[in-house]
Design a protein around this motif. Structure first.
Motif, PDB file in Angstrom:
ATOM      1  N   LEU A 121       0.831  -1.191   0.000  1.00 40.43           N
ATOM      2  CA  LEU A 121       0.000   0.000   0.000  1.00 40.43           C
ATOM      3  C   LEU A 121       0.873   1.252   0.000  1.00 40.43           C
ATOM      4  N   GLY A 122       0.401   2.282  -0.672  1.00 40.23           N
ATOM      5  CA  GLY A 122       1.116   3.552  -0.687  1.00 40.23           C
ATOM      6  C   GLY A 122       0.971   4.258   0.651  1.00 40.23           C
ATOM      7  N   GLU A 123       1.786   5.290   0.845  1.00 41.11           N
ATOM      8  CA  GLU A 123       1.764   6.024   2.107  1.00 41.11           C
ATOM      9  C   GLU A 123       0.403   6.664   2.366  1.00 41.11           C
ATOM     10  N   LYS A 124      -0.201   7.252   1.344  1.00 41.43           N
ATOM     11  CA  LYS A 124      -1.498   7.911   1.540  1.00 41.43           C
ATOM     12  C   LYS A 124      -2.583   6.903   1.910  1.00 41.43           C
ATOM     13  N   VAL A 125      -2.560   5.757   1.277  1.00 39.75           N
ATOM     14  CA  VAL A 125      -3.541   4.718   1.599  1.00 39.75           C
ATOM     15  C   VAL A 125      -3.312   4.224   3.027  1.00 39.75           C
ATOM     16  N   THR A 126      -2.054   4.059   3.395  1.00 42.24           N
ATOM     17  CA  THR A 126      -1.712   3.619   4.746  1.00 42.24           C
ATOM     18  C   THR A 126      -2.231   4.615   5.772  1.00 42.24           C
ATOM     19  N   LEU A 127      -1.994   5.901   5.539  1.00 45.98           N
ATOM     20  CA  LEU A 127      -2.466   6.934   6.461  1.00 45.98           C
ATOM     21  C   LEU A 127      -3.990   6.952   6.532  1.00 45.98           C
ATOM     22  N   ARG A 128      -4.638   6.787   5.397  1.00 47.25           N
ATOM     23  CA  ARG A 128      -6.100   6.792   5.358  1.00 47.25           C
ATOM     24  C   ARG A 128      -6.662   5.585   6.133  1.00 47.25           C
ATOM     25  N   ARG A 129      -6.027   4.423   5.967  1.00 45.83           N
ATOM     26  CA  ARG A 129      -6.491   3.229   6.692  1.00 45.83           C
ATOM     27  C   ARG A 129      -6.298   3.382   8.200  1.00 45.83           C
ATOM     28  N   LEU A 155     -11.663   8.001  31.763  1.00 43.49           N
ATOM     29  CA  LEU A 155     -10.462   7.543  31.065  1.00 43.49           C
ATOM     30  C   LEU A 155     -10.796   7.194  29.615  1.00 43.49           C
ATOM     31  N   LEU A 156     -11.864   6.450  29.436  1.00 48.06           N
ATOM     32  CA  LEU A 156     -12.243   6.029  28.093  1.00 48.06           C
ATOM     33  C   LEU A 156     -12.653   7.217  27.224  1.00 48.06           C
ATOM     34  N   ALA A 157     -13.349   8.187  27.786  1.00 50.12           N
ATOM     35  CA  ALA A 157     -13.723   9.387  27.028  1.00 50.12           C
ATOM     36  C   ALA A 157     -12.474  10.134  26.576  1.00 50.12           C
ATOM     37  N   SER A 158     -11.478  10.198  27.439  1.00 56.97           N
ATOM     38  CA  SER A 158     -10.222  10.854  27.087  1.00 56.97           C
ATOM     39  C   SER A 158      -9.506  10.104  25.967  1.00 56.97           C
ATOM     40  N   ILE A 159      -9.485   8.793  26.053  1.00 57.37           N
ATOM     41  CA  ILE A 159      -8.830   7.979  25.025  1.00 57.37           C
ATOM     42  C   ILE A 159      -9.589   8.083  23.699  1.00 57.37           C
ATOM     43  N   ALA A 160     -10.915   8.121  23.762  1.00 56.14           N
ATOM     44  CA  ALA A 160     -11.716   8.286  22.540  1.00 56.14           C
ATOM     45  C   ALA A 160     -11.429   9.639  21.895  1.00 56.14           C
ATOM     46  N   ALA A 161     -11.316  10.669  22.707  1.00 57.18           N
ATOM     47  CA  ALA A 161     -10.998  12.001  22.166  1.00 57.18           C
ATOM     48  C   ALA A 161      -9.618  11.999  21.516  1.00 57.18           C
ATOM     49  N   ALA A 162      -8.668  11.314  22.139  1.00 55.92           N
ATOM     50  CA  ALA A 162      -7.335  11.211  21.540  1.00 55.92           C
ATOM     51  C   ALA A 162      -7.413  10.479  20.202  1.00 55.92           C
ATOM     52  N   GLY A 163      -8.241   9.456  20.109  1.00 51.53           N
ATOM     53  CA  GLY A 163      -8.426   8.741  18.851  1.00 51.53           C
ATOM     54  C   GLY A 163      -8.993   9.639  17.764  1.00 51.53           C
ATOM     55  N   ASP A 164      -9.924  10.509  18.153  1.00 45.60           N
ATOM     56  CA  ASP A 164     -10.470  11.467  17.187  1.00 45.60           C
ATOM     57  C   ASP A 164      -9.383  12.408  16.676  1.00 45.60           C
ATOM     58  N   VAL A 165      -8.525  12.854  17.579  1.00 51.33           N
ATOM     59  CA  VAL A 165      -7.421  13.734  17.177  1.00 51.33           C
ATOM     60  C   VAL A 165      -6.464  12.985  16.260  1.00 51.33           C
ATOM     61  N   HIS A 166      -6.145  11.750  16.608  1.00 52.61           N
ATOM     62  CA  HIS A 166      -5.267  10.941  15.755  1.00 52.61           C
ATOM     63  C   HIS A 166      -5.874  10.793  14.359  1.00 52.61           C
ATOM     64  N   ALA A 167      -7.171  10.500  14.301  1.00 51.61           N
ATOM     65  CA  ALA A 167      -7.834  10.337  13.003  1.00 51.61           C
ATOM     66  C   ALA A 167      -7.746  11.628  12.194  1.00 51.61           C
ATOM     67  N   TYR A 168      -7.947  12.745  12.844  1.00 50.72           N
ATOM     68  CA  TYR A 168      -7.856  14.033  12.152  1.00 50.72           C
ATOM     69  C   TYR A 168      -6.440  14.262  11.609  1.00 50.72           C
ATOM     70  N   LEU A 169      -5.447  14.050  12.466  1.00 49.29           N
ATOM     71  CA  LEU A 169      -4.057  14.263  12.042  1.00 49.29           C
ATOM     72  C   LEU A 169      -3.672  13.328  10.908  1.00 49.29           C
ATOM     73  N   LEU A 170      -4.083  12.090  10.985  1.00 53.01           N
ATOM     74  CA  LEU A 170      -3.770  11.137   9.920  1.00 53.01           C
ATOM     75  C   LEU A 170      -4.488  11.506   8.621  1.00 53.01           C
ATOM     76  N   SER A 171      -5.728  11.953   8.727  1.00 50.83           N
ATOM     77  CA  SER A 171      -6.480  12.373   7.538  1.00 50.83           C
ATOM     78  C   SER A 171      -5.820  13.554   6.866  1.00 50.83           C
ATOM     79  N   GLU A 172      -5.390  14.515   7.652  1.00 52.89           N
ATOM     80  CA  GLU A 172      -4.715  15.698   7.103  1.00 52.89           C
ATOM     81  C   GLU A 172      -3.374  15.313   6.462  1.00 52.89           C
ATOM     82  N   ALA A 173      -2.664  14.399   7.102  1.00 55.00           N
ATOM     83  CA  ALA A 173      -1.368  13.982   6.577  1.00 55.00           C
ATOM     84  C   ALA A 173      -1.531  13.176   5.292  1.00 55.00           C
ATOM     85  N   GLY A 174      -2.653  12.497   5.143  1.00 53.94           N
ATOM     86  CA  GLY A 174      -2.885  11.666   3.964  1.00 53.94           C
ATOM     87  C   GLY A 174      -3.387  12.415   2.746  1.00 53.94           C
ATOM     88  N   ARG A 175      -3.614  13.697   2.896  1.00 54.90           N
ATOM     89  CA  ARG A 175      -4.109  14.494   1.753  1.00 54.90           C
ATOM     90  C   ARG A 175      -3.027  14.829   0.784  1.00 54.90           C
TER      91      ARG A 175
END
Length: 175
Positions: A121-129, A155-175
């Motif tokens: 897989l390419g880098e963009k596909v990897t980031l998107r996945r 604790l779980l709400a905090s971890i879920a919020a971190a996951g949302d941030v990770h998803a955002y950062l990965l989505s932006e990086a994959g553009r």
């Protein structure tokens, strides 16, 4: 005196940061209140099929899913060493989440996750996945909030919020 006049405010465009955060906090807060006010009784159902899982079971499942996500990050870094600087801090956060949940990192991805990122897989596909995996896991974590008592839910709400941030950062990086 000219100092008594208020300064004009610049015109705002788009949604305000506060309104975006308020929506996320409101959803998490509602789930936290439900979790905090849950007395553990199972008044609305009968038998084992209607029972809620214990907090320990929920934490174990979430830790297992986080271990699977950790394996996906490791596979992505192995497949694309150039992404190590970008993915390393996110991977380290996921490792911290696994430990905070009482889990142990495992080498194999969770079956609940999509197939691990593979070398062709390419880098963009990897980031998107990875972004999709983070987003799906954050949604799953938010769904489990009501099944946990107060401190675990926070604790779980905090971890879920971190996951949302990770998803955002990965989505932006994959553009």
């Amino acid at each position: 005196m000219p100092y008594d006049e208020p300064l004009p405010r610049p015109a705002r465009t788009g949604p305000r940061r506060r309104s975006l955060l308020t929506g996320a906090v409101t959803a998490a807060g509602a789930a936290l209140l439900a979790a905090c006010s849950d007395d553990g009784s199972d008044t609305g159902s009968s038998g084992a099929a209607g029972r809620r899982p214990s907090a320990a079971q929920v934490r174990a499942t979430i830790a297992k899913d986080s271990s699977g996500l950790l394996a996906e990050y490791e596979a992505a870094i192995t497949a694309h060493p150039r992404l190590a600087d970008r993915l390393g801090p996110l991977r380290d956060n996921v490792l911290a989440h696994v430990k905070a949940l009482g889990g142990a990192p495992k080498a194999s991805p969770s079956p609940a996750r999509s197939a691990p990122v593979q070398a062709p897989l390419g880098e963009k596909v990897t980031l998107r996945r990875l972004a999709d995996a983070e987003r799906a896991l954050a949604d799953s974590r938010r769904g489990a909030l009501a099944d946990l008592p107060g401190e675990d839910a926070r604790l779980l709400a905090s971890i879920a919020a971190a996951g949302d941030v990770h998803a955002y950062l990965l989505s932006e990086a994959g553009r």
